[in-house]
Every structure is written in C-alpha cells, then in structure tokens.
Design an enzyme around this catalytic site. Structure first.
Site, PDB file in Angstrom:
ATOM      1  N   GLU A  56       0.562  -1.112   0.006  1.00 27.86           N
ATOM      2  CA  GLU A  56       0.062   0.070  -0.036  1.00 27.86           C
ATOM      3  C   GLU A  56       0.809   1.337  -0.158  1.00 27.86           C
ATOM      4  O   GLU A  56       0.496   2.244  -0.861  1.00 27.86           O
ATOM      5  CB  GLU A  56      -0.958   0.093   1.484  1.00 27.86           C
ATOM      6  CG  GLU A  56      -1.923  -1.068   1.247  1.00 27.86           C
ATOM      7  CD  GLU A  56      -2.887  -1.113  -0.073  1.00 27.86           C
ATOM      8  OE1 GLU A  56      -2.824  -0.073  -0.770  1.00 27.86           O
ATOM      9  OE2 GLU A  56      -3.133  -2.189  -0.381  1.00 27.86           O
TER      10      GLU A  56
ATOM     11  N   HIS B  98      -6.128  -5.452 -10.131  1.00 27.83           N
ATOM     12  CA  HIS B  98      -5.467  -6.249  -9.479  1.00 27.83           C
ATOM     13  C   HIS B  98      -5.096  -7.699 -10.320  1.00 27.83           C
ATOM     14  O   HIS B  98      -4.301  -8.562  -9.836  1.00 27.83           O
ATOM     15  CB  HIS B  98      -6.432  -6.809  -8.200  1.00 27.83           C
ATOM     16  CG  HIS B  98      -6.524  -5.577  -7.401  1.00 27.83           C
ATOM     17  ND1 HIS B  98      -7.653  -4.760  -7.524  1.00 27.83           N
ATOM     18  CD2 HIS B  98      -5.938  -5.347  -6.247  1.00 27.83           C
ATOM     19  CE1 HIS B  98      -7.548  -3.774  -6.406  1.00 27.83           C
ATOM     20  NE2 HIS B  98      -6.500  -4.099  -5.609  1.00 27.83           N
TER      21      HIS B  98
END
Length: 551
Positions: free
Chosen positions: A351, A438
């Site tokens: 992240e 993703h």
C-alpha cells in the site's frame, strides 16, 4: 529523544538500533540472493531535503528554456514535479504540463540529460497539445452532476462532488478541453472513495474515470518480536519514529475519519490487545522506509524526508487496508469480527508503494497502466519482505500469503503463475486493459518473478514455485537484487502516467541499459522475461506509451 525498542521486552537502544539495521540488510536465502545491486554509476544518489528542494527550484527556473528546447507550443508551460540525479551525472527531470494555464492530464514527460550533454525525453503522449478553444460549452455545474452519476453507477454512497476544474485531457488520444471532478464517498466495502471523473467540456460525455484510493488485504500480528523506534513523551512513550521522517501510528478506535489517538505506552514495552495492530503497522512502515532508503536511495515516499502516517482499527468489521494520497497516510481495518487487523508486512509495503508510484510515474489506476500500478506494489512488497529478513515472515513471491482471506490457506496472488488465483492473467493479451487492475497486474508480476528467478520448478525459502512461459522457452533469472533495481529505475525515470505494457517493456530495457549496459546479460534477460509473458517489440494495446526518444 528517540528510542528503539522491542515488542515484548525492553533492550538497550544501541543493541536494537543495530538489530533494526539488520532487518533491512539481512542476508536473503534461496536464489533471490544471486547477483549484486545495480551499477553504482547509474543508480540514484540520495539528496538531502534541502538539496532536493534546491534541485527542484533550479529545474523550475530553467523550465521555460526547456520547453523551447522541446519545441512546445508557446501556450504550454512545464511544471517540475521531481528531479532524480544519478551517480554518473545524469539528471532525470519529471514535468507536468499546462496549456493556456490549464493542467494537461496525460501530458507529463521526463527529460533525461547526461553529463556529456546527450538529451532525450520520455512522454506520456506524443500528441501535440492544443485545443481550439479554452471556453467550455458545458458548464462546470453540469460536469459536477455528470460526475455524481458516474459515482452512483459504482454504487458509492455518501457522495460529495467538489467543484469541477477545467483541464486539457490528453491521456487517451487527441487532446480535448474537459472538466475534472473529484467525487468523495464510501465504497461498498467501507473503503473511502476519491473518484476522479473527466468529462468532455463540449459534449458533457464521460471521457475517463478512476479511483484514487488504492486498497489491499492482510492480517496483522504476523511479525513476531520486532524492533521499534519510539519517542519519549514525558515519562511515557509514543509510537513516533524520529529516525524515519517522524512517522506516527494512530488508533482510530473504529472511527473512519481524522487521526484518532497516537499510540502511547508507559514503559516502552509494546504489545498485547489493541497495541498489536499498532506495533505491526509501525514496523511495516519502518521496513518500507528502510527498504527504499537503503536499496534505492529514496528518502521517504515523496523522496523529501517526510514520513506518511499510519492509522489502525479503522471502521467496524472492515476487511481491507488502503493508501490515500489526500491524507498521505496508510489505513488498516480490523477484519472480520474486528479480530484480525490487516497489518501484514507485505500489505504495508504494497500500500505504501502506491504512494511511491503516485509521486513518481503516477500510473493512472485503470486499464494497463492500472495493472502496472498494482504490480509495482506487489513487486516492491516482495522485495521489502526479502530485504527485511524476518524469520516470522520470510521473503516470497506470494501476495497476502498470511491472511487466508478465502479460508483455504491460499495467498491472494501468485507471482510465479498468476492464474493460480483463478482470476489473474499469466500473459499479455489485447483484452488485458479491460479487466480489474488487481488481475491485469498478473503479466508484470510474472515478468518480475521470471526476471528474478527464471522459469521452471524450484524452492525458495521453503516455498515451491513452477513458473511457465508463453512460448515454452526457458528463462534464466538475474536475481531479485538486480531485478528490483531495474523496475525501480524504470518507474522513477522512464514510466509516465499512461505507460502500458509495451511502454513498461521499453522503460525496463532503458533502465537495464543504464544500469548494466546495452546488450548486457541483464538487458537480454529483461527482453527474454517480457517475451515469456507475451510482451514483445510492437505488442501493445495502446500504442506503446512511455517510449524514449531523442530531442
């Protein structure tokens, strides 16, 4: 005062400071140790915050002459975004563009100047930036309403649209006058939403939209006894890291806004209860900072020596974690039943790398560039794990392997063969840009694994891999130490906001040339690894953006 402590027991600061360094440079096991780091001549040098500020100021003062040298329209201006200096004297200056004072989205470029005077440029678009008029036929209020409709189609709740700003949209073809509107709200799973919607200023039609809050999943309490750097606060101690830009870790107490409460402890012996999530988040931030600093010479996410901050215990039963540019912070939920904080090391590094990408190439989070954005986070999460040398979470090429989100013990994603997750693509195809980012990250993850370790069956740190290739040809790896240097150099010097898979191939080949030489074994390995995932010269869904050319 800054102290370094362990999670369960107090140890002398000097001993644990040495331990903290060892977490970063600890010896890796398996074939990932093969190869040395990149050539010292072509790697970026560390600039102190004052030096970086001076470099940015100098580059901006020369932006007018640079625009003329590039042959830009008199109505175009260059705004310096970043400056990277290599040890060999090469300077990479990243610019945004304006046209008649309007931001040009998708107009970013990087100018490369070698010490000998050679000059080249990497552009997000080769289109000439011009529009017939900067007067909008559709008013800003209409653009705002259109943006709210786009957000509603994504089932975002509690939406609020900011006032639209007039821009030139150049990311997807011929430049057009447009409105950009930021719509904030809450996504279906409870994640905050910051959606950017671009609408045509002449017709009101949606041109592009993408989410800017990047999410991932993980489970906390996996790191075991780890070194922490804390700061004395009277007779107590705060989770504030004075050694790494002042990073702080907060307890949101199940809230969803603000910063909550800074973690504090009476005796500097951390762990237990709500502190567990704070300890793991604080550790993950330190590992990520040290990885970028010690391996790539990057001084924090923005490269300015200033840390982001972390928030844990977000929301109620929130099964996710996310990075947000707007708060410049990392946030972790507590998982199902508020019993499994999502603070695994690879999730933290993944992240926070979204922040690095945002402050370098700025890969737009949609289509092929979005897949490359996600892959970049997976790549450096794996690299950070290997360099941490934590026996409780040894390095691997699995993503989210500790969270067991499906209840089967399987990881979220596999870099050696992405399709094993049931959704990701192993190889590039012309339809790749139309799937979730993703999953379109798969070919880039696969490329990185092949570049690092090669194809075929092998075991690394106790994990078995068996990576295939598109054409069945064997690929030899160069080791993760060299592969990570290639990807980082490509990201920071050659990729732009619109880079697609063909552009990523070009960028990594340019990086390999800088680091190891044109035609070197490493250059050949980069070329072979891309071919192994079906990305070859001339293969592109969008024309190979991000190419380097002379100027």
């Amino acid at each position: 005062m800054t102290r370094t402590t362990t999670r369960r027991a107090t140890t002398r600061a000097a001993v644990l400071t040495a331990c903290a360094a060892m977490v970063v440079i600890g010896i890796q096991s398996g074939s990932a140790t093969a190869g040395s780091d990149g050539s010292a001549d072509a790697t970026a040098i560390v600039l102190a915050p004052s030096e970086r500020a001076a470099a940015l100021k100098s580059a901006q003062s020369a932006a007018g002459s640079e625009a003329k040298a590039l042959g830009l329209d008199d109505r175009e201006k260059l705004v310096v975004r970043d400056v990277v200096k290599d040890a060999d004297g090469t300077v990479h200056t990243r610019y945004e563009r304006t046209f008649d004072g309007l931001p040009v989205l998708g107009g970013d470029l990087v100018v490369h100047k070698e010490k000998n005077g050679n000059h080249s440029v990497t552009k997000a678009t080769n289109a000439r930036i011009t529009v017939t008029s900067t007067s909008a036929k559709v008013p800003a209020s209409a653009a705002k309403k259109a943006a709210l409709k786009v957000s509603a189609a994504h089932e975002t709740s509690k939406v609020v649209a900011e006032d639209a700003r007039k821009v030139v949209w150049a990311a997807t073809g011929k430049p057009v006058l447009a409105w950009e509107t930021v719509v904030t709200g809450v996504q279906q799973d409870g994640t905050p939403s910051e959606m950017r919607v671009v609408t045509d200023a002449a017709t009101g039609a949606e041109l592009f939209s993408y989410e800017t809050v990047h999410t991932g999943t993980g489970t906390g309490d996996y790191n075991g006894t780890v070194p922490l750097t804390t700061t004395a606060n009277g007779s107590t101690f705060d989770l504030k890291d004075g050694m790494r830009g002042g990073h702080r870790t907060f307890d949101l107490n199940q809230g969803t806004s603000g910063t909550g409460t800074l973690f504090n402890d009476a005796d500097d012996v951390w762990g237990g209860g709500r502190q567990d999530a704070g300890v793991d988040a604080h550790y993950g931030a330190a590992v990520t900072w040290d990885y970028y600093k010690n391996v790539h010479g990057r001084n924090g996410i923005r490269n300015d020596g200033v840390a982001a901050y972390s928030r844990v215990h977000y929301g109620d039963n929130y099964v996710n974690a996310f990075w947000s540019d707007s708060c410049f912070c990392m946030t972790y939920g507590d998982g199902s039943g508020n019993s499994k904080p999502l603070t695994a090391l690879d999730i933290a590094a993944h992240e926070m790398t979204h922040g690095v990408t945002s402050n370098t190439a700025g890969l737009v989070y949609r289509g092929e560039s979005g897949g490359l954005n996600e892959a970049t986070s997976d790549i450096f999460a794996a690299a950070a794990e290997f360099h941490a040398g934590n026996s409780s979470d040894p390095g691997d090429y699995l993503v989210g392997e500790k969270i067991d989100i499906r209840g089967t013990g399987a990881p979220l994603r596999y870099m050696d063969k992405p399709s094993k997750d049931g959704n990701s693509a192993d190889y590039w195809s012309s339809s790749l840009g139309r799937i979730d980012v993703h999953y379109s990250s798969g070919p880039a993850n696969h490329f990185f694994y092949l570049l690092s370790e090669g194809s075929g069956a092998k075991t690394i740190n106790g994990v078995s891999y068996n990576s295939p290739t598109y054409d069945g040809k064997a690929v030899s790896g160069i080791g993760i130490a060299k592969a990570e240097q290639v990807w980082y150099k490509a990201l920071t010097a050659y990729m732009t906001s619109t880079t697609d898979y063909q552009g990523a191939r070009t960028a990594t080949l340019s990086a390999a040339t800088d680091l190891y030489g044109a035609g070197s074994a490493e250059y050949q390995a980069v070329d072979a690894a891309w071919a192994a995932v079906n990305v070859k010269a001339g293969t592109s869904g969008k024309g190979g953006k991000g190419a380097r050319s002379g100027s």
